[in-house]
Design an enzyme around this catalytic site. Sequence first.
Site, mmCIF file in Angstrom:
data_model
loop_
_atom_site.group_PDB
_atom_site.id
_atom_site.type_symbol
_atom_site.label_atom_id
_atom_site.label_comp_id
_atom_site.label_asym_id
_atom_site.label_seq_id
_atom_site.Cartn_x
_atom_site.Cartn_y
_atom_site.Cartn_z
ATOM 1 N N GLU A 297 56.919 -50.402 144.939
ATOM 2 C CA GLU A 297 57.914 -51.456 145.131
ATOM 3 C C GLU A 297 58.834 -51.503 143.918
ATOM 4 O O GLU A 297 58.370 -51.382 142.779
ATOM 5 C CB GLU A 297 57.230 -52.812 145.319
ATOM 6 N N GLU B 171 65.576 -60.635 141.228
ATOM 7 C CA GLU B 171 64.929 -61.838 141.723
ATOM 8 C C GLU B 171 65.348 -62.993 140.815
ATOM 9 O O GLU B 171 65.639 -62.797 139.638
ATOM 10 C CB GLU B 171 63.403 -61.702 141.696
#
Length: 452
Positions: free
Chosen positions: A147, A152
Site C-alpha cells: 500500500e 492523508e
Amino acid sequence: MRIQRTLAATLALLAGTASAAFSPAGQAQTLVWEDNFDGPSIDSGKWTYDVGNGCQIGLCGWGNNELQYYTSRPQNARIENGNLVIEAHREAFEGSAFTSARLKTEGRMHFKYGTLEARMKIPQVGNGLWPAYWMLGTIGVWPGRGEIDIMEAGNAGAIADGVANRRLGAAVHWDYNGSQADYGHDYNSTTDLQNDFHTYRMTWDAQFIRITIDNQPYFEFAISDIEGASLHEFHQQYYLLLNLAVGGLYTGVNSPQGVTAPLPGKLEVDYIRLYQNPGDELYVGSSSATPAGKFGVFTERSDVVGRLNYGQDSELYLWNNLTPTSAAPVEGSEVMSFRAAAGNWYGLGVITDYRNMGNYAGGSLKFQMQTTTQSTFKIGINTSFGDSWVDFVAGGNNYGLVRDGAWHQVTIPFSAFYDLDLGAVKQMFMVVSDPPAADVNFAIDDVYYQSP
C-alpha cells in the site's frame, strides 16, 4: 488508509529510508493516462466504487473503525464544475450515521513506476474527516499486496496539535517476513490546505517512492533493497483510490458524536495524470476488453474467442476438503472431479489475471455438471466488488442442473449474481459449500462465458 505502525523504525533503516529533501526525476516522461473530470458524469471506464461499510467483505469499518457507509450515489460522488467531488454527509443510511464515497481504478487502470500528479482541494477536516489519495497492489492479500498512501489528512496527532488542516501524512505498508511493516512521515504546510487546490506528485521508480506538494518534498522511501528489506510489493502494479472517510482510528474519532468537522465536507479533484518512461508497466482495461462470443474458462471446445491457459495466466486452486476422483469428461480430456467429506466445508476457485469481460454483460456463465448431492452449494465469481454467489438449493432454481448423477448443462445469467463488475474479473469461477451432512461427489466440465 491503514494506520497501524509496526516495525517502522527498524525497517526504515533496513530499507534505506530517508525523509531528507530530494529532487524530482528530471527525465522527460510521456502522458499515458489522465482524467480531467470534464464530462457530465464519472467515467465508469476509469473508475468503479467500493460500496458499503466493509462488513460485506469481512472488514467492518473498512479495517479502521470508520463510521461512514460508502455509496455510488451522486450525493456522494459526482462531477461538478469540472471537478470530481467526493462528499461526506451526516445522515442515517443502512445502519451508519454518515455517507461518503470511495472510488478506485481497480480493473480499469494499474501501473508500475511513473509520475502520478493530482490537483486536489481537501475539506476542512476538523475532528473526524479523513481524505485519502492512495494506492493498493493488484497481487496478494494485505499487507502482502503493498500500500502507498500518497496523501492523508485529519489524523489524531494533528488535531491534538491544532494543525489538523495543515498537516499531511504519507506512508507505505508491506509484509516483512510475515509481519506487517509500515513507514510514514508527516508534513506541516504553512497554510491551511482546505482553502485552495494543491498539486500532489508521486514519482516512483525502481529506486525510490517520492512525494511532493506544490513541488515541496514531504516523503521519500527507498525500495531498491528488495530482498534485504522484503520490498517485493513495491515492484508490481498498483491501482488508485480516492475517498473521504468519516471517523476511524486515524482520526481518533470513534463515535458519531465525536465528529465535529463541518458537514457536508468535500474532497475536490481537478485532474489526475500519469506519466511514464519506456519500459514502465501500464494496464488499461478499456483497451484490453475480451471480444464477445464464448470465452473458455475450463473447456477444450474449439469455438471460443479465447481461453484461460492454466499454469500461465490462471490456476485452479483447491481451497479445502476436496479429493480428486475419476470421471469421464463431457468433452475433451480434462475434467474437474472431486469428493468432499461430510462435516467440513469445501471450495475451489479459478484465479486469473484481471480480465475485462465487459462485453459479456447481459450474457451468462455456462458449464456442465454431474452430481447426486442434495446439499446446498454456491457458484461464484470474484470481481473488483468482491465475491458474488448464486445459491444452488435442492428444490430451488438450479439453472438446468438435475441432481441425478448424469451430465447436465447449467446456465446462470450474469444478472443473477449480486454486485458483479464484469469489467474487472479476478476469479472467473468458484464453487463453495458449508459443511455437508453427507459426502459429496461432483464433476464439472466445459466451463465458459457466453456473451449476449
